[in-house]
Design an enzyme around this catalytic site. Structure first.
Site, PDB file in Angstrom:
ATOM      1  N   ARG A   1     -65.086  30.526   1.930  1.00  0.00           N
ATOM      2  CA  ARG A   1     -64.096  30.759   2.976  1.00  0.00           C
ATOM      3  C   ARG A   1     -64.686  31.465   4.200  1.00  0.00           C
ATOM      4  O   ARG A   1     -64.278  31.209   5.334  1.00  0.00           O
ATOM      5  CB  ARG A   1     -62.940  31.564   2.358  1.00  0.00           C
ATOM      6  CG  ARG A   1     -62.007  32.270   3.272  1.00  0.00           C
ATOM      7  CD  ARG A   1     -61.020  31.341   3.966  1.00  0.00           C
ATOM      8  NE  ARG A   1     -60.080  32.176   4.697  1.00  0.00           N
ATOM      9  CZ  ARG A   1     -60.314  32.701   5.885  1.00  0.00           C
ATOM     10  NH1 ARG A   1     -61.451  32.441   6.496  1.00  0.00           N
ATOM     11  NH2 ARG A   1     -59.426  33.470   6.479  1.00  0.00           N
TER      12      ARG A   1
ATOM     13  N   TYR B   1     -41.148  35.185  12.296  1.00  0.00           N
ATOM     14  CA  TYR B   1     -42.481  35.632  12.715  1.00  0.00           C
ATOM     15  C   TYR B   1     -42.601  35.646  14.240  1.00  0.00           C
ATOM     16  O   TYR B   1     -43.183  36.562  14.816  1.00  0.00           O
ATOM     17  CB  TYR B   1     -43.572  34.730  12.122  1.00  0.00           C
ATOM     18  CG  TYR B   1     -43.868  35.036  10.672  1.00  0.00           C
ATOM     19  CD1 TYR B   1     -44.416  36.261  10.295  1.00  0.00           C
ATOM     20  CD2 TYR B   1     -43.611  34.111   9.670  1.00  0.00           C
ATOM     21  CE1 TYR B   1     -44.689  36.553   8.965  1.00  0.00           C
ATOM     22  CE2 TYR B   1     -43.883  34.392   8.338  1.00  0.00           C
ATOM     23  CZ  TYR B   1     -44.419  35.617   7.992  1.00  0.00           C
ATOM     24  OH  TYR B   1     -44.681  35.904   6.683  1.00  0.00           O
TER      25      TYR B   1
ATOM     26  N   ASP C   1     -51.295  26.386   6.756  1.00  0.00           N
ATOM     27  CA  ASP C   1     -50.426  27.560   6.836  1.00  0.00           C
ATOM     28  C   ASP C   1     -49.162  27.197   7.613  1.00  0.00           C
ATOM     29  O   ASP C   1     -49.177  26.265   8.414  1.00  0.00           O
ATOM     30  CB  ASP C   1     -51.143  28.726   7.532  1.00  0.00           C
ATOM     31  CG  ASP C   1     -50.449  30.049   7.231  1.00  0.00           C
ATOM     32  OD1 ASP C   1     -50.755  30.669   6.200  1.00  0.00           O
ATOM     33  OD2 ASP C   1     -49.557  30.446   8.002  1.00  0.00           O
TER      34      ASP C   1
ATOM     35  N   ARG D   1     -49.884  29.273  -3.357  1.00  0.00           N
ATOM     36  CA  ARG D   1     -51.125  30.004  -3.058  1.00  0.00           C
ATOM     37  C   ARG D   1     -52.159  29.877  -4.170  1.00  0.00           C
ATOM     38  O   ARG D   1     -52.890  30.816  -4.465  1.00  0.00           O
ATOM     39  CB  ARG D   1     -50.848  31.500  -2.832  1.00  0.00           C
ATOM     40  CG  ARG D   1     -50.092  31.817  -1.572  1.00  0.00           C
ATOM     41  CD  ARG D   1     -51.028  31.867  -0.372  1.00  0.00           C
ATOM     42  NE  ARG D   1     -50.231  32.038   0.828  1.00  0.00           N
ATOM     43  CZ  ARG D   1     -49.824  33.219   1.282  1.00  0.00           C
ATOM     44  NH1 ARG D   1     -50.189  34.314   0.666  1.00  0.00           N
ATOM     45  NH2 ARG D   1     -49.084  33.294   2.362  1.00  0.00           N
TER      46      ARG D   1
ATOM     47  N   ARG E   1     -57.662  33.862  -2.347  1.00  0.00           N
ATOM     48  CA  ARG E   1     -58.673  34.877  -2.653  1.00  0.00           C
ATOM     49  C   ARG E   1     -58.821  35.224  -4.124  1.00  0.00           C
ATOM     50  O   ARG E   1     -59.766  35.897  -4.505  1.00  0.00           O
ATOM     51  CB  ARG E   1     -58.363  36.145  -1.850  1.00  0.00           C
ATOM     52  CG  ARG E   1     -58.757  35.991  -0.398  1.00  0.00           C
ATOM     53  CD  ARG E   1     -58.302  37.157   0.425  1.00  0.00           C
ATOM     54  NE  ARG E   1     -56.858  37.291   0.326  1.00  0.00           N
ATOM     55  CZ  ARG E   1     -56.087  37.849   1.248  1.00  0.00           C
ATOM     56  NH1 ARG E   1     -56.631  38.337   2.332  1.00  0.00           N
ATOM     57  NH2 ARG E   1     -54.790  37.947   1.086  1.00  0.00           N
TER      58      ARG E   1
HETATM   59  O1  CP3 Z   1     -52.461  27.336  -2.017  1.00  0.00           O
HETATM   60  C1  CP3 Z   1     -51.490  27.223  -1.220  1.00  0.00           C
HETATM   61  O2  CP3 Z   1     -50.340  27.618  -1.461  1.00  0.00           O
HETATM   62  C2  CP3 Z   1     -51.750  26.453   0.055  1.00  0.00           C
HETATM   63  C3  CP3 Z   1     -51.918  27.074   1.249  1.00  0.00           C
HETATM   64  C4  CP3 Z   1     -50.935  27.991   1.935  1.00  0.00           C
HETATM   65  C5  CP3 Z   1     -51.373  29.093   2.701  1.00  0.00           C
HETATM   66  N1  CP3 Z   1     -50.292  29.621   3.339  1.00  0.00           N
HETATM   67  C6  CP3 Z   1     -52.771  29.524   2.811  1.00  0.00           C
HETATM   68  C7  CP3 Z   1     -53.020  30.939   3.125  1.00  0.00           C
HETATM   69  C8  CP3 Z   1     -49.550  27.919   2.060  1.00  0.00           C
HETATM   70  C9  CP3 Z   1     -48.577  26.964   1.404  1.00  0.00           C
HETATM   71  C10 CP3 Z   1     -49.158  28.953   2.964  1.00  0.00           C
HETATM   72  C11 CP3 Z   1     -47.772  29.149   3.411  1.00  0.00           C
HETATM   73  C12 CP3 Z   1     -47.412  30.404   4.053  1.00  0.00           C
HETATM   74  N2  CP3 Z   1     -48.101  31.117   4.999  1.00  0.00           N
HETATM   75  C13 CP3 Z   1     -46.183  31.062   3.837  1.00  0.00           C
HETATM   76  C14 CP3 Z   1     -45.112  30.580   2.918  1.00  0.00           C
HETATM   77  C15 CP3 Z   1     -45.419  30.933   1.516  1.00  0.00           C
HETATM   78  C16 CP3 Z   1     -45.148  32.358   1.165  1.00  0.00           C
HETATM   79  O3  CP3 Z   1     -46.101  33.058   0.819  1.00  0.00           O
HETATM   80  O4  CP3 Z   1     -43.967  32.742   1.210  1.00  0.00           O
HETATM   81  C17 CP3 Z   1     -46.160  32.226   4.627  1.00  0.00           C
HETATM   82  C18 CP3 Z   1     -45.064  33.252   4.687  1.00  0.00           C
HETATM   83  C19 CP3 Z   1     -47.374  32.231   5.370  1.00  0.00           C
HETATM   84  C20 CP3 Z   1     -47.825  33.231   6.362  1.00  0.00           C
HETATM   85  C21 CP3 Z   1     -49.046  33.911   5.858  1.00  0.00           C
HETATM   86  N3  CP3 Z   1     -50.322  33.376   5.912  1.00  0.00           N
HETATM   87  C22 CP3 Z   1     -49.133  35.157   5.172  1.00  0.00           C
HETATM   88  C23 CP3 Z   1     -47.970  36.080   4.894  1.00  0.00           C
HETATM   89  C24 CP3 Z   1     -50.490  35.345   4.835  1.00  0.00           C
HETATM   90  C25 CP3 Z   1     -51.083  36.484   4.030  1.00  0.00           C
HETATM   91  C26 CP3 Z   1     -51.958  37.410   4.736  1.00  0.00           C
HETATM   92  C27 CP3 Z   1     -52.996  37.961   3.788  1.00  0.00           C
HETATM   93  O5  CP3 Z   1     -54.168  37.893   4.136  1.00  0.00           O
HETATM   94  O6  CP3 Z   1     -52.623  38.457   2.701  1.00  0.00           O
HETATM   95  C28 CP3 Z   1     -51.200  34.222   5.304  1.00  0.00           C
HETATM   96  C29 CP3 Z   1     -52.635  33.972   5.122  1.00  0.00           C
HETATM   97  C30 CP3 Z   1     -52.983  32.927   4.145  1.00  0.00           C
HETATM   98  N4  CP3 Z   1     -52.449  31.677   4.130  1.00  0.00           N
HETATM   99  C31 CP3 Z   1     -53.939  33.038   3.110  1.00  0.00           C
HETATM  100  C32 CP3 Z   1     -53.967  31.785   2.465  1.00  0.00           C
HETATM  101  C33 CP3 Z   1     -54.838  31.342   1.330  1.00  0.00           C
HETATM  102  C34 CP3 Z   1     -54.737  34.315   2.816  1.00  0.00           C
HETATM  103  C35 CP3 Z   1     -56.164  34.304   2.729  1.00  0.00           C
HETATM  104  C36 CP3 Z   1     -57.129  33.961   3.810  1.00  0.00           C
HETATM  105  O7  CP3 Z   1     -57.014  34.413   4.965  1.00  0.00           O
HETATM  106  O8  CP3 Z   1     -58.109  33.277   3.431  1.00  0.00           O
END
Ligand code: CP3
Length: 350
Positions: free
Chosen positions: A38, A149, A74, A25, A29
């Protein structure tokens, strides 16, 4: 990218100049430049815009000087692209309109055709192959974590429904994760063909399982995914996985990700001296004072003892409230300290 690239060499456990570092990540943000471009919409729309996805992928590389880029995407992109009906809600995570419940739901998981279902992923990679100064990591969600999920419908603390399906209807469980393994394989293979130099399989929530449950219900499907992508270094990551680490390591992966709950020297003791590890600074430590961060980084490098098979990372993703200056300092410190450790070890070995 040559074989002396520090990240790719470390993934293979080969000698190299300095410990490579990147952050899960790292695009997100916590970066003002991320928040600036974004916008408000669903992350799935941002991912579907290849030039935006490429720009967001490169932001942390340019700011921090990390040794690898991770494609901005994602883990729910493939299931969403085949029409399962998933969105990612800001501050919550993936939410499914109609959770997976019975056999008829298998039909909602047809095979992924990357060229037509997710062309934007391939277009973003095409831009990154030209523009990224460091290797690009492709990734997918592991069958268990994606299944959790789809079954729970939203992020869960207990994984009660998921575990109930496993034990109550193993036949349906195996058919479900077989389809999810196929989706992960198609997605990873296309990312590799598109230029990803390494891949990471995120089984973020596998630590919720007992060793026996992991071994029976998850390990075979995960192994099938790794076996299908032998061409590039393969990283396997989950949170809270100390008690199943040996099983996660035994899936055909090349690098085992560890979180902060298990010190890196303890992990290597458990898995064997040649094991390549990724991790494992607690992301919450980065919210504290810089002195503490420095001490923790130094401790991780000391515990790794100059082993060439170490990719420095956080134990899980960057928290949105992290000050980017702290991560900048971490990258600097890892790069500064690690050559000394490597030469120390080489010296001792001669
Ligand atoms: O920088 C990176 O790591 C690359 C991009 C990336 C994202 N998601 C972007 C993202 C990666 C590798 C993921 C994988 C992902 N997505 C996982 C596995 C990694 C982990 O955290 O264990 C999981 C479980 C997800 C599912 C997911 N997507 C979650 C739990 C969330 C968070 C919700 C939140 O808003 O806090 C997301 C959203 C997400 N994926 C964001 C980002 C940058 C959040 C911000 C946004 O909406 O811009």
């Amino acid at each position: 990218m040559t074989s002396t690239d520090p990240f790719l060499a470390a993934c293979r456990g080969l000698p190299h100049g300095r410990t490579p570092v990147w952050f899960m990540r790292q695009a997100g943000r916590s970066l003002p430049e991320y928040r600036a471009v974004r916008g408000e919409g669903s992350i799935l729309d941002a991912i579907a815009d290849p030039s935006l996805a490429a720009e967001l992928t490169l932001q942390p590389v340019l700011r921090y000087g990390v040794d690898a880029a991770i494609l901005y995407s994602d883990i729910v992109v493939p299931v969403s692209a085949v029409g399962f009906g998933v969105d990612v809600r800001p501050g919550v995570g993936p939410v499914v309109e109609q959770p997976f419940a019975d056999e008829s739901d298998l039909e909602r998981l047809r095979p992924l055709e990357p060229e037509t279902d997710t062309p934007y992923v391939l277009e973003a990679l095409k831009i990154l192959v030209d523009e990224s100064p460091v290797p690009v990591i492709g990734f997918a969600g592991a069958p268990f974590t994606v299944a959790s999920y789809l079954i729970e419908g939203s992020p869960s603390r207990t994984y009660g429904r998921t575990k109930a399906l496993m034990s109550g209807n193993p036949d349906l469980w195996f058919r479900l994760i077989d389809r999810l393994a196929d989706l992960a394989i198609s997605s990873l293979r296309s990312q590799i063909d598109g230029g990803a130099a390494a891949v990471q399989l995120f089984d973020s929530w596998a630590g919720a399982l007992s060793p026996a449950a992991y071994e029976r219900f998850v390990q075979p499907a995960t192994r099938r995914v790794f076996d299908a992508v032998p061409d590039v270094p393969r990283i396997h990551f989950g949170v809270g996985t100390g008690e199943i680490l040996h099983l996660m390591a035994d899936t055909g992966c090349d690098v085992v990700g560890v979180d902060w709950r298990i010190p890196i020297d303890v992990a290597r003791d458990r898995l064997g001296p040649d094991t390549v590890l990724q991790g494992n600074l607690d992301p919450a430590v980065c919210l504290g004072s810089i002195d503490v961060v420095e001490a923790e980084v130094a401790d991780i490098l000391r515990r790794n003892d100059g082993h060439p098979g170490h990719v420095f990372n956080l134990g899980h993703g960057v928290l949105p409230e992290t000050d980017p200056a702290v991560l900048e300092q971490v990258v600097h410190q890892v790069h500064e300290m690690s050559p000394n450790l490597n030469s120390l070890r080489n010296h001792r070995m001669t």
